[in-house]
Enzyme design. Sequence first.
Site, PDB file in Angstrom:
ATOM      1  N   PRO A 215       3.037 -24.071   3.451  1.00 19.75           N
ATOM      2  CA  PRO A 215       1.572 -24.103   3.411  1.00 19.75           C
ATOM      3  C   PRO A 215       0.988 -24.176   2.002  1.00 19.75           C
ATOM      4  O   PRO A 215      -0.164 -24.542   1.836  1.00 19.75           O
ATOM      5  CB  PRO A 215       1.175 -22.770   4.069  1.00 19.75           C
ATOM      6  N   GLY A 219      -0.619 -28.118  -1.485  1.00 16.69           N
ATOM      7  CA  GLY A 219      -2.042 -27.795  -1.678  1.00 16.69           C
ATOM      8  C   GLY A 219      -2.292 -27.407  -3.127  1.00 16.69           C
ATOM      9  O   GLY A 219      -3.261 -27.861  -3.748  1.00 16.69           O
ATOM     10  N   GLU A 257     -15.191 -23.200   1.909  1.00 14.59           N
ATOM     11  CA  GLU A 257     -15.698 -22.629   3.166  1.00 14.59           C
ATOM     12  C   GLU A 257     -14.716 -21.551   3.591  1.00 14.59           C
ATOM     13  O   GLU A 257     -13.589 -21.876   3.976  1.00 14.59           O
ATOM     14  CB  GLU A 257     -15.766 -23.710   4.252  1.00 14.59           C
ATOM     15  N   CYS A 290     -14.385 -18.936  12.269  1.00 19.47           N
ATOM     16  CA  CYS A 290     -14.891 -18.303  11.047  1.00 19.47           C
ATOM     17  C   CYS A 290     -16.263 -17.685  11.269  1.00 19.47           C
ATOM     18  O   CYS A 290     -16.598 -16.667  10.685  1.00 19.47           O
ATOM     19  CB  CYS A 290     -14.947 -19.324   9.929  1.00 19.47           C
TER      20      CYS A 290
HETATM   21  P1  NAD Z   1      -5.435 -20.282   5.002  1.00 18.69           P
HETATM   22  O1  NAD Z   1      -6.384 -19.909   3.925  1.00 18.69           O
HETATM   23  O2  NAD Z   1      -4.187 -19.522   5.147  1.00 18.69           O
HETATM   24  O3  NAD Z   1      -4.992 -21.814   4.836  1.00 18.69           O
HETATM   25  C1  NAD Z   1      -5.931 -22.851   4.807  1.00 18.69           C
HETATM   26  C2  NAD Z   1      -5.288 -24.081   4.194  1.00 18.69           C
HETATM   27  O4  NAD Z   1      -4.936 -23.803   2.836  1.00 18.69           O
HETATM   28  C3  NAD Z   1      -4.004 -24.540   4.867  1.00 18.69           C
HETATM   29  O5  NAD Z   1      -3.966 -25.949   4.869  1.00 18.69           O
HETATM   30  C4  NAD Z   1      -2.921 -23.990   3.950  1.00 18.69           C
HETATM   31  O6  NAD Z   1      -1.724 -24.719   4.036  1.00 18.69           O
HETATM   32  C5  NAD Z   1      -3.571 -24.150   2.596  1.00 18.69           C
HETATM   33  N1  NAD Z   1      -3.094 -23.257   1.535  1.00 18.69           N
HETATM   34  C6  NAD Z   1      -2.511 -22.033   1.659  1.00 18.69           C
HETATM   35  N2  NAD Z   1      -2.259 -21.512   0.448  1.00 18.69           N
HETATM   36  C7  NAD Z   1      -2.696 -22.422  -0.463  1.00 18.69           C
HETATM   37  C8  NAD Z   1      -2.737 -22.434  -1.890  1.00 18.69           C
HETATM   38  N3  NAD Z   1      -2.276 -21.431  -2.622  1.00 18.69           N
HETATM   39  N4  NAD Z   1      -3.277 -23.507  -2.508  1.00 18.69           N
HETATM   40  C9  NAD Z   1      -3.779 -24.541  -1.781  1.00 18.69           C
HETATM   41  N5  NAD Z   1      -3.772 -24.574  -0.422  1.00 18.69           N
HETATM   42  C10 NAD Z   1      -3.228 -23.526   0.216  1.00 18.69           C
HETATM   43  O7  NAD Z   1      -6.319 -20.288   6.328  1.00 18.69           O
HETATM   44  P2  NAD Z   1      -5.836 -20.496   7.816  1.00 18.69           P
HETATM   45  O8  NAD Z   1      -5.057 -19.280   8.191  1.00 18.69           O
HETATM   46  O9  NAD Z   1      -5.221 -21.844   7.978  1.00 18.69           O
HETATM   47  O10 NAD Z   1      -7.245 -20.517   8.591  1.00 18.69           O
HETATM   48  C11 NAD Z   1      -7.942 -19.386   8.901  1.00 18.69           C
HETATM   49  C12 NAD Z   1      -8.999 -19.086   7.857  1.00 18.69           C
HETATM   50  O11 NAD Z   1      -9.895 -20.187   7.715  1.00 18.69           O
HETATM   51  C13 NAD Z   1      -9.896 -17.922   8.224  1.00 18.69           C
HETATM   52  O12 NAD Z   1     -10.070 -17.074   7.115  1.00 18.69           O
HETATM   53  C14 NAD Z   1     -11.213 -18.572   8.612  1.00 18.69           C
HETATM   54  O13 NAD Z   1     -12.353 -17.771   8.478  1.00 18.69           O
HETATM   55  C15 NAD Z   1     -11.243 -19.730   7.701  1.00 18.69           C
HETATM   56  N6  NAD Z   1     -12.170 -20.746   8.224  1.00 18.69           N
HETATM   57  C16 NAD Z   1     -13.379 -20.919   7.618  1.00 18.69           C
HETATM   58  C17 NAD Z   1     -14.280 -21.847   8.110  1.00 18.69           C
HETATM   59  C18 NAD Z   1     -15.605 -22.087   7.442  1.00 18.69           C
HETATM   60  O14 NAD Z   1     -16.172 -23.155   7.661  1.00 18.69           O
HETATM   61  N7  NAD Z   1     -16.131 -21.175   6.649  1.00 18.69           N
HETATM   62  C19 NAD Z   1     -13.942 -22.612   9.214  1.00 18.69           C
HETATM   63  C20 NAD Z   1     -12.708 -22.408   9.821  1.00 18.69           C
HETATM   64  C21 NAD Z   1     -11.820 -21.485   9.301  1.00 18.69           C
END
Ligand code: NAD
Length: 487
Positions: A215, A219, A257, A290
């Site tokens: 993950p 990124g 976001e 979210c």
């Molecule tokens: P996450 O933060 O674990 O991962 C999100 C994305 O980031 C994934 O594609 C992941 O592979 C990538 N990622 C992880 N570590 C990274 C790094 N160090 N550098 C760059 N990219 C990296 O989130 P998740 O578990 O996939 O999703 C759930 C979260 O998303 C919740 O906190 C939720 O609130 C949030 N969310 C926010 C919104 C909004 O519009 N505000 C909408 C949907 C989900």
Amino acid sequence: MMFPEARLYIDGKLRAAENGATYEDISPWTAAPIAKVADASVADMDEAIAAARRAFDTTDWPTNKALRREMVVKLGEKLRANRDRLAAYAHNEAGSALGTIAFPQVDGPLGFIDELLKMFDAIEWEKPMGERPAFGGMSQRTLVKEAAGVVGVITPWNVPFYINIGKVIPALLAGCTVIMKPAPDTPLLSTIFGEMAAEVGFPAGVLNVVTAADPVTLGEMLVTDKRVDLISFTGSATVGRRIMEKGAPTLKRLFLELGGKSALIVLEDLPNFAQAVCMGMVCYHAGQGCATLTRLLVPRSRYDEAVKILEAAYAGYQWGDPANPAHVMGPLISAKQRERVMAYIEAGKAEGARLIAGGNRATDKGPGFFVEPTFFVDVTNDMKIAREEIFGPVGVLIPFEDDEDAIRIANDSEYGLSGMVLSGDTERAMKIARRIRAGTIGVNFGASITVDLPFGGYKQSGIGKEWGMEGFDEYLETKAVAVGKFG
Ligand code: NAD
């Protein structure tokens, strides 16, 4: 059920990872694989960044609005023609119960594409600013909107298609080139963009889709690479902070976001009090949203009544049937997420909150990642379960003394994403809504999250806005041009 292998889309070509590596996409319903997915390497991502940079710097994509419109129209048509496939992906890959396919998973965002095109048509690309004297002459000034550059789009697994549309379509229409890096858990809802773009003949490098099992690594490459101008990220606040830190050396422009811990405030004067209280059940998509209203605030004078309403509602709650179109709750996305949610449930118990529903892994729904619809009462706002985003089917009930106290509790959060105020007196509800520090708020069941309204958080819920005309601004720069009229 196995879907066809998902491929990368880099520099106009659909292909496997350069080293042939793949990983398994797992169904949250069954814990079984549903597809093989290309597991991109650092070299693959490097090629994608180079292609996006090249397409931005050396083609007419950033300046040719007609081409962009034509390509997005065709991409939209292709995606719509694949609606059933998208629904199958959302169901099998994201674990969506059938009742959530219409919104937010598939039909809603498919319909948004045309609305985004209309907003694109309304962008004021050049704004005359009139003449102004300076340095002994006159200057004729114009503000020009231009594409922000190469965008790294990093998306989560909960509502992947919705968020991919919300980012990729405005970014492309703005004239940016894009590298999309989806969450490892939901690759198919992203690789379909590459497949469709290839079919409609997108110019090479304009859109790239790169999937990987890890993950973090790819990124972070996007975040740290100086060829990338902007990161458009949706995900957790923890990763958002990390992106800010990692983006600092290249002063990366960031659009974040993040998470939420939003309050639903139910006032004592409501005629339909029971319906209002039930809105605080955290079941939709198993609480993996979210903007989900995860803190239910009710007046102390009706607290006991609210507890009884919730007990009855949870006792009869139907969920978890993959074939039932009325169900809106299925499994959690992964075993890891289930462990995370179970740890929060244990924390709630340890802190003295009282469980009135659920609290366990569900064992009668099959081998997937199920947790029972869970609700805690006798919660105080300083408990971990009231402060942190659980992202599971876990709600909490907190009493308040009066309107002022309700506002205080709602705002006593590091987050500020959304909220809802329900009252028999709309003016009274509006007074409260105006004082909630959140980017999006509903009053009396009003729907504040949709394509033409900007969506984004205050405080640690993020920086920037998705959707609406504001959503386009994230992908645009403003250039001030002055033409001198001397002599
Ligand atoms: P996450 O933060 O674990 O991962 C999100 C994305 O980031 C994934 O594609 C992941 O592979 C990538 N990622 C992880 N570590 C990274 C790094 N160090 N550098 C760059 N990219 C990296 O989130 P998740 O578990 O996939 O999703 C759930 C979260 O998303 C919740 O906190 C939720 O609130 C949030 N969310 C926010 C919104 C909004 O519009 N505000 C909408 C949907 C989900």
